[in-house]
Scaffold this motif. Sequence first.
Motif, PDB file in Angstrom:
ATOM      1  N   ASN A 224      33.057  33.057  32.930  1.00 45.59           N
ATOM      2  CA  ASN A 224      33.991  33.053  33.924  1.00 45.59           C
ATOM      3  C   ASN A 224      33.724  34.167  35.055  1.00 45.59           C
ATOM      4  O   ASN A 224      33.797  33.720  36.187  1.00 45.59           O
ATOM      5  CB  ASN A 224      35.553  33.097  33.530  1.00 45.59           C
ATOM      6  N   GLN A 227      30.542  33.070  36.960  1.00 42.94           N
ATOM      7  CA  GLN A 227      30.871  32.340  38.004  1.00 42.94           C
ATOM      8  C   GLN A 227      31.479  32.946  39.385  1.00 42.94           C
ATOM      9  O   GLN A 227      31.391  32.468  40.469  1.00 42.94           O
ATOM     10  CB  GLN A 227      31.657  31.050  37.558  1.00 42.94           C
ATOM     11  N   LYS A 228      32.168  33.957  39.091  1.00 45.44           N
ATOM     12  CA  LYS A 228      32.857  34.787  40.156  1.00 45.44           C
ATOM     13  C   LYS A 228      31.946  35.664  40.661  1.00 45.44           C
ATOM     14  O   LYS A 228      32.324  36.610  41.745  1.00 45.44           O
ATOM     15  CB  LYS A 228      34.102  35.166  39.444  1.00 45.44           C
ATOM     16  N   GLU A 230      31.082  38.579  39.078  1.00 43.99           N
ATOM     17  CA  GLU A 230      31.699  39.785  38.454  1.00 43.99           C
ATOM     18  C   GLU A 230      30.697  40.252  37.491  1.00 43.99           C
ATOM     19  O   GLU A 230      30.111  39.338  36.800  1.00 43.99           O
ATOM     20  CB  GLU A 230      33.031  39.527  38.173  1.00 43.99           C
TER      21      GLU A 230
END
Length: 336
Positions: A224, A227-228, A230
């Motif tokens: 996650n 995907q951002k 980060e």
Amino acid sequence: MKILGIESSCDETAASVVEDGRTVLSNVVASSVEEHKLYGGVVPEIASRRHAECISQVVEQALRDANVTLDNIDGIGVTHAPGLIGALLVGVNFAKGLAYSAKKPLVPTHHLRSHIASNYISNKELKPPFMCLVVSGGHSHIVMVESYTKMKIIGRTRDDAAGEAFDKAARTMGMSYPGGISMDIEAEKGDPFAFKLPRPIVHDAPYDFSFSGLKTAIINTIHNASQKGETLPKADLCASFRWAVVDCLVTNFLKAAKDYNVKTLVIAGGVSANSLLRRRLQEECKNLSYELYMPEKKYCGDNGAMVASQAYYELLDNNIADLDLNAVATLPIDYR
């Protein structure tokens, strides 16, 4: 009594000579781990081939280091289960040929029982009965060790083993195989409470483990963030995941000890080298006035000394195999 132990259940080809189950006279290990790193885990076919290539030299070196010949050996112990079937077959067939030619007893030895026996080498005063937490790449068990050869499973993993969870989570973080070791080192620099991770509970079996959900949670956290765009702090991720796994292991182990009124506890297997697991159990057992025994770190991984140690007690119990002994990929520790 001198026992030659042979181990080939995974990616270590090992042989050792141990006297009376407790005194190591030699311990030789040839590992193919560097080759497996290229693939992110053990490749069974490669492991089997490397065993076949070096088992003869490893056994010869073990005998030389112990300053003995086969004439001085009282029995030949070999890991026959559980493990990678191709790898096991190399060790079993070599041991069968050696036992036949030297006219020595052939002693079939269970891999997890051998891990437990590593404690007899490191802790010469240790004797059954006791409760043992056996944690490795393929196994996570709580075992009641009633005698040297009689054992009862109290709890086990329902899915992934603790070591497998460590390795897969570490690979997702970009660490090389074996990831559990790399994660343990990195975790020492991180905050174990930086990420909130679940503690899976098996409601109908309070001593059983489940690590698949925990593994999925850390992998999803990483994906996650990726995907951002980060970047997560690796040390904190490692520390949080390590704390969660160890917390599950310690909680269930101590609960089982309390419920069964056992005050002598033992850990064994590759994950028993984990620094947090060792610290947590030392602290908890000290507070509870329990005795805790741990193998030296050099005996936590697969080795021939642990096989020779357990084979000594199996031989005393007259557990001797014929030449039709076969390798077995899966076999419970309480078999008989």
